[in-house]
Design a protein around this motif. Structure first.
Motif, PDB file in Angstrom:
ATOM      1  N   PRO A   1      29.773  45.338  58.598  1.00  0.00           N
ATOM      2  CA  PRO A   1      28.843  45.863  57.609  1.00  0.00           C
ATOM      3  C   PRO A   1      27.737  46.695  58.220  1.00  0.00           C
ATOM      4  N   SER A   2      27.087  47.439  57.340  1.00  0.00           N
ATOM      5  CA  SER A   2      25.926  48.207  57.770  1.00  0.00           C
ATOM      6  C   SER A   2      24.738  47.279  57.936  1.00  0.00           C
TER       7      SER A   2
ATOM      8  N   GLU B   1      40.305  51.570  38.761  1.00  0.00           N
ATOM      9  CA  GLU B   1      39.496  52.554  39.486  1.00  0.00           C
ATOM     10  C   GLU B   1      38.086  52.034  39.713  1.00  0.00           C
ATOM     11  N   LEU B   2      37.546  51.319  38.733  1.00  0.00           N
ATOM     12  CA  LEU B   2      36.189  50.778  38.869  1.00  0.00           C
ATOM     13  C   LEU B   2      36.143  49.647  39.893  1.00  0.00           C
ATOM     14  N   SER B   3      37.157  48.781  39.899  1.00  0.00           N
ATOM     15  CA  SER B   3      37.150  47.694  40.881  1.00  0.00           C
ATOM     16  C   SER B   3      37.296  48.244  42.292  1.00  0.00           C
ATOM     17  N   ARG B   4      38.101  49.285  42.441  1.00  0.00           N
ATOM     18  CA  ARG B   4      38.220  49.920  43.758  1.00  0.00           C
ATOM     19  C   ARG B   4      36.892  50.526  44.187  1.00  0.00           C
ATOM     20  N   ALA B   5      36.140  51.021  43.217  1.00  0.00           N
ATOM     21  CA  ALA B   5      34.854  51.654  43.530  1.00  0.00           C
ATOM     22  C   ALA B   5      33.841  50.630  44.028  1.00  0.00           C
ATOM     23  N   PHE B   6      33.757  49.470  43.371  1.00  0.00           N
ATOM     24  CA  PHE B   6      32.755  48.491  43.833  1.00  0.00           C
ATOM     25  C   PHE B   6      33.235  47.791  45.095  1.00  0.00           C
ATOM     26  N   GLY B   7      34.555  47.690  45.283  1.00  0.00           N
ATOM     27  CA  GLY B   7      35.075  47.067  46.500  1.00  0.00           C
ATOM     28  C   GLY B   7      34.933  47.945  47.720  1.00  0.00           C
TER      29      GLY B   7
ATOM     30  N   PRO C   1      22.567  42.759  54.769  1.00  0.00           N
ATOM     31  CA  PRO C   1      23.271  43.969  54.324  1.00  0.00           C
ATOM     32  C   PRO C   1      24.203  43.660  53.159  1.00  0.00           C
ATOM     33  N   PRO C   2      24.407  44.618  52.267  1.00  0.00           N
ATOM     34  CA  PRO C   2      25.251  44.399  51.088  1.00  0.00           C
ATOM     35  C   PRO C   2      26.655  43.898  51.420  1.00  0.00           C
ATOM     36  N   LEU C   3      27.303  44.497  52.418  1.00  0.00           N
ATOM     37  CA  LEU C   3      28.668  44.083  52.726  1.00  0.00           C
ATOM     38  C   LEU C   3      28.730  42.646  53.225  1.00  0.00           C
TER      39      LEU C   3
ATOM     40  N   ARG D   1      27.200  46.940  43.587  1.00  0.00           N
ATOM     41  CA  ARG D   1      28.391  46.254  44.081  1.00  0.00           C
ATOM     42  C   ARG D   1      28.142  44.790  44.421  1.00  0.00           C
ATOM     43  N   VAL D   2      26.936  44.451  44.897  1.00  0.00           N
ATOM     44  CA  VAL D   2      26.639  43.045  45.191  1.00  0.00           C
ATOM     45  C   VAL D   2      26.649  42.236  43.898  1.00  0.00           C
ATOM     46  N   PHE D   3      26.084  42.790  42.843  1.00  0.00           N
ATOM     47  CA  PHE D   3      26.074  42.128  41.539  1.00  0.00           C
ATOM     48  C   PHE D   3      27.497  41.917  41.030  1.00  0.00           C
ATOM     49  N   TYR D   4      28.320  42.935  41.098  1.00  0.00           N
ATOM     50  CA  TYR D   4      29.692  42.814  40.614  1.00  0.00           C
ATOM     51  C   TYR D   4      30.490  41.799  41.439  1.00  0.00           C
ATOM     52  N   SER D   5      30.227  41.759  42.739  1.00  0.00           N
ATOM     53  CA  SER D   5      30.922  40.769  43.564  1.00  0.00           C
ATOM     54  C   SER D   5      30.523  39.358  43.157  1.00  0.00           C
ATOM     55  N   GLY D   6      29.250  39.157  42.789  1.00  0.00           N
ATOM     56  CA  GLY D   6      28.805  37.851  42.303  1.00  0.00           C
ATOM     57  C   GLY D   6      29.460  37.472  40.996  1.00  0.00           C
ATOM     58  N   CYS D   7      29.548  38.437  40.070  1.00  0.00           N
ATOM     59  CA  CYS D   7      30.190  38.179  38.776  1.00  0.00           C
ATOM     60  C   CYS D   7      31.664  37.854  38.957  1.00  0.00           C
ATOM     61  N   GLN D   8      32.337  38.594  39.814  1.00  0.00           N
ATOM     62  CA  GLN D   8      33.756  38.339  40.042  1.00  0.00           C
ATOM     63  C   GLN D   8      33.953  36.964  40.673  1.00  0.00           C
ATOM     64  N   ALA D   9      33.055  36.567  41.562  1.00  0.00           N
ATOM     65  CA  ALA D   9      33.150  35.248  42.188  1.00  0.00           C
ATOM     66  C   ALA D   9      33.045  34.141  41.138  1.00  0.00           C
ATOM     67  N   ILE D  10      32.121  34.293  40.211  1.00  0.00           N
ATOM     68  CA  ILE D  10      31.945  33.290  39.158  1.00  0.00           C
ATOM     69  C   ILE D  10      33.220  33.170  38.330  1.00  0.00           C
TER      70      ILE D  10
END
Length: 627
Positions: free
Chosen positions: A620-621, A501-507, A365-367, A419-428
């Motif tokens: 998570p779902s 606002e965008l970071s809150r949206a993907f989080g 699951p994404p989460l 959101r999974v992609f953005y979480s990966g980018c933020q991790a890097i």
């Protein structure tokens, strides 16, 4: 050997004074048991009176009790679950903590006989032994005295020895023991001394003679309880009251707080950093802290005994099913961190790869995947025991995944869909904020980093630089520019925002964009285990720090010669944050003035209160997501 049944002991019996040999007493007990179905219960009632005697026993009464218990051991075959229910209740209700060694031995001999005689008594026998993991509440103060500690050792050594004897005689016993131990495990509101001694016994089972049969489940149950305690700690969840500072700046500010602001005279966790709604939050935090120390010490014993890798595999499974999905886990995950610190070459590598595997697998699951990569980024950034070369290899894997994602996804910014992609980018970017300089100082790692297609990913139409947490993006771009790693032609105006606002949206409502699970540990006693293995932001020499005095920094051209492990073996795990990466003296000076370190970098001073911004997480779902 015989025993005198004296008539002047009311409540014991009403027989004439007479001497019985052991065999005669066994016969007498058998007769008493066999007479009950026939309607004669006088002798049987007298026998129960012996077992029920609660007052301080005189020597002759102790002798009578010991002999009666031994006689019952010889008459187990005559005990019936229906006719002798009150007798069985008396036996299984006896507490070893109330008696001396002679009575303990006689009682445990009887328990062993009952467990081995019939499957009907196995569970009751095991339950009675487990019930003796904890002393009666009235004896807690007694256990603080030398005589109390001696009693504790007498009881528990006998309990565990008897459990082993039962397991040897009844192969089914260990499988019956596990659910009993878990069911009797104290809840989160149990007094700390009681839950501590119970967990000591669980860990004794995990490392004892029957560990191969019950050990795994003891660790799993312990981790579950740590998480239960963790999520009960009530934090002030103020996520948007102050977004004017970045996470790195706030952690530095935290390190400068005087000790008086974070610890009271009693050494308790400062109430200002936790919820002020009730004292229960503090008490639970202290309980969790003590249990984690107990767990850390057990891990040390496992490492010394050469079986930490075996134990770690159980911890990994527990982490994936419990901690990774826990709602607002704040401290329990440091069990994993410390295990990795004890064995970086095996556990340290294994944990990072498990998290990376979890993130890149599209069937989860994404989460779950977002949580996994948040753990991975925080772990790679904070683990002092991880080499720069190993971190670079894991980062390369994340970059490759993000690049493949960019190749098959087009279109504009969509924080929720990607959101999974953005979480990966933020991790890097987050990891590079901590590790960029140490990598750029090593020629072969510098080359590896420069070859990564970061520009392709970060300038993709999905625009991760606009979506990820502004404070992380800003710090990353600042370091990347100084290191000539990456530049952008577009001007970003962050206005020192913590979030957008965008970071809150993907989080999402879980705020996984602001989840940094290995931020500094706030628990006082646990901190002494974590701190020597932990990288604090104040220790980091960034790529734009060249203007400062760096006389203690090791020249980059000499690095390979003095650090062959980094060059020869990418998987070798050794200390990589050496003096050229860390400003240790200044950090140690400031840290030595403090008894507690901040748990989460997302906290700030609000008036006279120290408030904490703790990102929420939910389970998570279950729907899978493709790349």
């Amino acid at each position: 050997m015989g025993v005198e049944l004296a008539t002047d002991r009311a409540g014991f019996h009403e027989m004439e004074e007479v001497n019985f040999s052991d065999s005669e007493l066994v016969y007498h007990v058998r007769h008493a048991l066999q007479s009950v179905p026939l309607g004669d219960s006088d002798s049987y009632d007298q026998l129960i009176g012996v077992l029920h005697h609660k007052e301080r026993l005189a020597p002759d009464e102790v002798a009578l009790l010991v002999t009666s218990l031994k006689a019952l051991s010889g008459a187990v075959s005559c005990i019936d679950m229906v006719h002798h229910k009150s007798l069985l209740s008396s036996i299984f209700g006896m507490s070893l903590w109330n008696y001396g060694p002679d009575v303990m031995d006689a009682l445990l001999e009887l328990i062993l006989s009952l467990a081995a005689s019939s499957g009907n008594y196995l569970d009751c026998s095991l339950d009675m032994l487990v019930s003796n993991f904890m002393p009666p509440y009235s004896l807690l103060d007694f256990l603080k005295q030398p005589r109390g500690l001696a009693r504790k050792d007498q009881v528990l050594s006998r309990v565990h020895s008897t459990l082993k004897d039962i397991a040897d005689l009844v192969p089914l016993a260990p499988s019956r023991l596990v659910p009993i131990v878990i069911q009797r495990m104290p809840n989160v509101f149990t007094k700390e001394p009681l839950i501590m001694i119970y967990v000591e016994n669980m860990l004794r089972l995990e490392g004892g003679a029957i560990r191969e049969l019950v050990g795994n489940m003891m660790l799993v149950a312990l981790m579950d309880r740590l998480v239960d305690l963790d999520v009960e700690i009530a934090w002030e969840e103020v996520l948007q009251d102050d977004c004017s500072k970045g996470i790195f700046e706030m952690e530095l500010e935290d390190m400068e707080e005087p000790a008086d602001d974070v610890e009271n005279d009693g050494g308790e966790l400062h109430r200002g950093s936790l919820s002020r709604k009730s004292l229960g939050g503090n008490l639970i935090a202290e309980k969790l802290d003590s249990l984690m120390v107990l767990t850390f010490e057990h891990l040390e014993s496992c490492e010394a005994g050469g079986r930490l890798i075996e134990v770690f595999e159980t911890l990994v499974l527990s982490f994936q099913t419990t901690v990774l999905n826990a709602f607002k886990s704040k401290f329990a995950q440091f069990v994993m961190f410390y295990a990795c610190a004890l064995d970086p070459e095996n556990c340290g590598v294994r944990f990072a790869r498990v998290l990376a595997d979890f993130f890149v697998c599209s069937t989860f699951p994404p989460l779950n995947r977002m949580s996994a990569v948040a753990y991975l980024a925080s772990y790679l950034s904070r683990g002092k025991f991880l080499t720069a070369s190993f971190v670079a290899n894991i980062l390369e894997r994340l970059v490759v995944w993000c690049l493949e994602y960019c190749k098959i996804h087009d279109g504009d910014i969509n924080p929720k869909a990607h959101r999974v992609f953005y979480s990966g980018c933020q991790a890097i970017m987050y990891v590079l904020c901590f590790r960029m300089r140490s990598m750029m100082n090593v020629p072969h790692l510098r080359s590896q980093l420069l070859l990564l297609p970061l520009e392709t990913i970060l300038k993709h139409p999905l625009s991760p630089l606009k979506v990820c947490l502004p404070s992380i993006v800003e710090e990353f771009l600042r370091q990347a520019k100084a290191a000539r790693l990456f530049t952008v032609s577009e001007t970003f105006i962050f206005s020192d925002l913590l979030e957008s606002e965008l970071s809150r949206a993907f989080g999402g409502i879980e705020r996984l964009d602001m989840f940094f699970p290995f931020d500094p540990c706030l628990l006082k006693k646990s901190d002494r285990f974590i701190r020597p293995n932990f990288v604090y932001w104040s220790m980091i020499r960034t790529t734009y720090d060249d203007g400062e005095d760096s006389s203690d920094e090791e020249p980059a051209e000499d690095y390979e010669a003095s650090h062959p492990d980094d060059v020869m073996n990418d998987d070798a795990m050794a200390r990589s944050y050496d003096s050229h990466d860390l400003e240790l003296d200044e950090f140690d000076h400031s840290m030595n003035k403090m008894s507690i370190t901040p748990k989460n970098s997302l906290y700030y001073r609000f008036g006279d209160e120290l408030k904490v911004q703790m990102p929420s997480r939910i389970r998570p779902s279950t729907s899978p997501e493709s790349l």
